[in-house]
Design a protein around this motif. Sequence first.
Motif, PDB file in Angstrom:
ATOM      1  N   LEU A 181      21.765  64.106  37.204  1.00  0.00           N
ATOM      2  CA  LEU A 181      22.008  62.712  37.569  1.00  0.00           C
ATOM      3  C   LEU A 181      23.471  62.492  37.933  1.00  0.00           C
ATOM      4  O   LEU A 181      23.782  61.729  38.866  1.00  0.00           O
ATOM      5  CB  LEU A 181      21.603  61.793  36.416  1.00  0.00           C
ATOM      6  N   ALA A 182      24.372  63.153  37.206  1.00  0.00           N
ATOM      7  CA  ALA A 182      25.798  63.025  37.508  1.00  0.00           C
ATOM      8  C   ALA A 182      26.093  63.501  38.924  1.00  0.00           C
ATOM      9  O   ALA A 182      26.951  62.927  39.620  1.00  0.00           O
ATOM     10  CB  ALA A 182      26.625  63.807  36.502  1.00  0.00           C
ATOM     11  N   TYR A 183      25.399  64.551  39.366  1.00  0.00           N
ATOM     12  CA  TYR A 183      25.587  65.025  40.739  1.00  0.00           C
ATOM     13  C   TYR A 183      25.158  63.946  41.739  1.00  0.00           C
ATOM     14  O   TYR A 183      25.879  63.666  42.711  1.00  0.00           O
ATOM     15  CB  TYR A 183      24.789  66.311  40.975  1.00  0.00           C
ATOM     16  N   ASP A 187      29.514  60.211  43.810  1.00  0.00           N
ATOM     17  CA  ASP A 187      30.279  59.416  44.774  1.00  0.00           C
ATOM     18  C   ASP A 187      30.085  57.914  44.576  1.00  0.00           C
ATOM     19  O   ASP A 187      30.485  57.116  45.426  1.00  0.00           O
ATOM     20  CB  ASP A 187      29.879  59.806  46.205  1.00  0.00           C
ATOM     21  N   SER A 188      29.490  57.545  43.445  1.00  0.00           N
ATOM     22  CA  SER A 188      29.254  56.128  43.147  1.00  0.00           C
ATOM     23  C   SER A 188      30.259  55.665  42.089  1.00  0.00           C
ATOM     24  O   SER A 188      31.113  56.421  41.638  1.00  0.00           O
ATOM     25  CB  SER A 188      27.822  55.929  42.626  1.00  0.00           C
ATOM     26  N   THR A 189      30.125  54.404  41.681  1.00  0.00           N
ATOM     27  CA  THR A 189      30.980  53.869  40.620  1.00  0.00           C
ATOM     28  C   THR A 189      30.347  54.048  39.242  1.00  0.00           C
ATOM     29  O   THR A 189      30.889  53.577  38.241  1.00  0.00           O
ATOM     30  CB  THR A 189      31.253  52.372  40.847  1.00  0.00           C
ATOM     31  N   ILE A 190      29.199  54.733  39.179  1.00  0.00           N
ATOM     32  CA  ILE A 190      28.492  54.931  37.909  1.00  0.00           C
ATOM     33  C   ILE A 190      28.877  56.269  37.299  1.00  0.00           C
ATOM     34  O   ILE A 190      28.801  57.302  37.953  1.00  0.00           O
ATOM     35  CB  ILE A 190      26.964  54.870  38.113  1.00  0.00           C
ATOM     36  N   PRO A 231      35.555  60.791  32.713  1.00  0.00           N
ATOM     37  CA  PRO A 231      34.749  61.969  33.046  1.00  0.00           C
ATOM     38  C   PRO A 231      33.395  61.619  33.645  1.00  0.00           C
ATOM     39  O   PRO A 231      32.864  60.529  33.426  1.00  0.00           O
ATOM     40  CB  PRO A 231      34.592  62.670  31.698  1.00  0.00           C
ATOM     41  N   GLN A 232      32.849  62.578  34.351  1.00  0.00           N
ATOM     42  CA  GLN A 232      31.525  62.456  34.960  1.00  0.00           C
ATOM     43  C   GLN A 232      30.759  63.753  34.706  1.00  0.00           C
ATOM     44  O   GLN A 232      31.243  64.838  35.001  1.00  0.00           O
ATOM     45  CB  GLN A 232      31.649  62.215  36.473  1.00  0.00           C
ATOM     46  N   GLY A 233      29.575  63.624  34.112  1.00  0.00           N
ATOM     47  CA  GLY A 233      28.714  64.784  33.928  1.00  0.00           C
ATOM     48  C   GLY A 233      29.168  65.737  32.853  1.00  0.00           C
ATOM     49  O   GLY A 233      28.962  66.951  32.964  1.00  0.00           O
ATOM     50  N   GLY A 234      29.776  65.221  31.783  1.00  0.00           N
ATOM     51  CA  GLY A 234      30.248  66.067  30.697  1.00  0.00           C
ATOM     52  C   GLY A 234      29.461  65.863  29.417  1.00  0.00           C
ATOM     53  O   GLY A 234      28.561  65.033  29.326  1.00  0.00           O
TER      54      GLY A 234
END
Length: 244
Positions: A181-183, A187-190, A231-234
């Motif tokens: 989902l992180a992938y 490129d979003s703000t989420i 962070p994103q996707g950690g």
Amino acid sequence: MTSSSTIALVTGATRGIGLETVRQLAEAGVHTLLAGRNRDGAVQAALELQSQGLPVEAIQLDVTDTASIQAAAREIEQRHGRLDILVNNAGIIADDPSLPVSAQSLDAWRRTFETNLFGVIGVTQAMLPLLRRSAHGRIVNVSSILGSLALHSDPSSPIYDFKIPAYNVSKSALNAWTVQLAYELKDSTIKVNSIHPGYVKTDMNAGGGEIEIVDGARTSVQLALIEDDGPQGGFFHLGEVLPW
């Protein structure tokens, strides 16, 4: 991310880590929706926090029931028009501790995954349209260090002997969902991340645990309130990056 206009939803929030997560978010000024399978239970828990002056409201949401999930999404849209924070906290353990890995019942596996994985996916899918309306969307998936394949494969790790198979594998799968989902959202703000709350003294641990519930909720709250450069996707525990 701490203004009174911020709207959060916490699943499985009528007790334990979920309830404390609601409390801490509300204390930070976030208008927090306390979700529970039983509406009366959710209302009772929300009323207690409201009596302390906290901005909390109840919502009925059973993560294993598609109709309940969809109804909750509609209710949030009608009340608030968007969602800023989603904490996927609901989870169960259905393993029989007296049985080895290979002897756990298929029913236990299915019930565990229905809540710990499919419930998270279903809720997230329903709430994503609302999160996309937020300028700073955050998704926190409450996982466990017991989902770490790296640590389960290492005989020297502290969890090597903690084989609770259906639960552990469901959390490994949840972590994999987080990465996927992180992938999609990179490129979003989420922002979407997994967290390990710690070995917390809750009913799920039957009186066991090493840390208090107030500390078990801290990582969820930290990741729910991260800034836009966060962070994103950690996979995290109290600021520490954990191995997948």
